[in-house]
Scaffold this active site. Sequence first.
Site, mmCIF file in Angstrom:
data_model
loop_
_atom_site.group_PDB
_atom_site.id
_atom_site.type_symbol
_atom_site.label_atom_id
_atom_site.label_comp_id
_atom_site.label_asym_id
_atom_site.label_seq_id
_atom_site.Cartn_x
_atom_site.Cartn_y
_atom_site.Cartn_z
ATOM 1 C CG MET A 242 -1.703 1.234 1.403
ATOM 2 S SD MET A 242 -2.909 1.096 2.712
ATOM 3 C CE MET A 242 -1.958 1.655 4.094
ATOM 4 N N PRO A 243 1.297 1.720 -1.162
ATOM 5 C CG PRO A 243 2.235 1.714 -3.286
ATOM 6 C CD PRO A 243 1.142 1.111 -2.481
ATOM 7 C CE1 TYR A 244 -0.472 9.449 2.960
ATOM 8 C CE2 TYR A 244 1.862 9.917 3.234
ATOM 9 C CZ TYR A 244 0.545 10.314 3.335
ATOM 10 O OH TYR A 244 0.238 11.571 3.790
ATOM 11 C CE LYS B 8 4.446 -1.945 -3.835
ATOM 12 N NZ LYS B 8 4.401 -2.972 -2.826
ATOM 13 C CG PHE C 261 -3.811 5.756 0.000
ATOM 14 C CD1 PHE C 261 -5.126 6.154 0.171
ATOM 15 C CD2 PHE C 261 -3.489 4.416 0.169
ATOM 16 C CE1 PHE C 261 -6.101 5.236 0.516
ATOM 17 C CE2 PHE C 261 -4.459 3.485 0.515
ATOM 18 C CZ PHE C 261 -5.764 3.900 0.686
#
Length: 70
Positions: free
Chosen positions: A1-3, A35, A41
């Site tokens: 879950m990249p931010y 991803k 996000f």
Amino acid sequence: MPYILVQVTDEGVTREQKARIIAGATDLMVDVLGKDPASTFVVIDEVNTDNWGHGGELVTVRRQRERSKG
């Protein structure tokens, strides 16, 4: 879950430009790291130039000096 946090000065970035930044950063995570875009996000933080420094001075002061040079 990249931010992904993108910080820019609050100098008139348009809604369309922000949408392009968000789409581009998401695409980069998909292309480079594989991803899922649905779990990526992106937050754009617009910082007032009085709260951003560069070269030992406020960005506000630097911008004013650049404008006065013409």
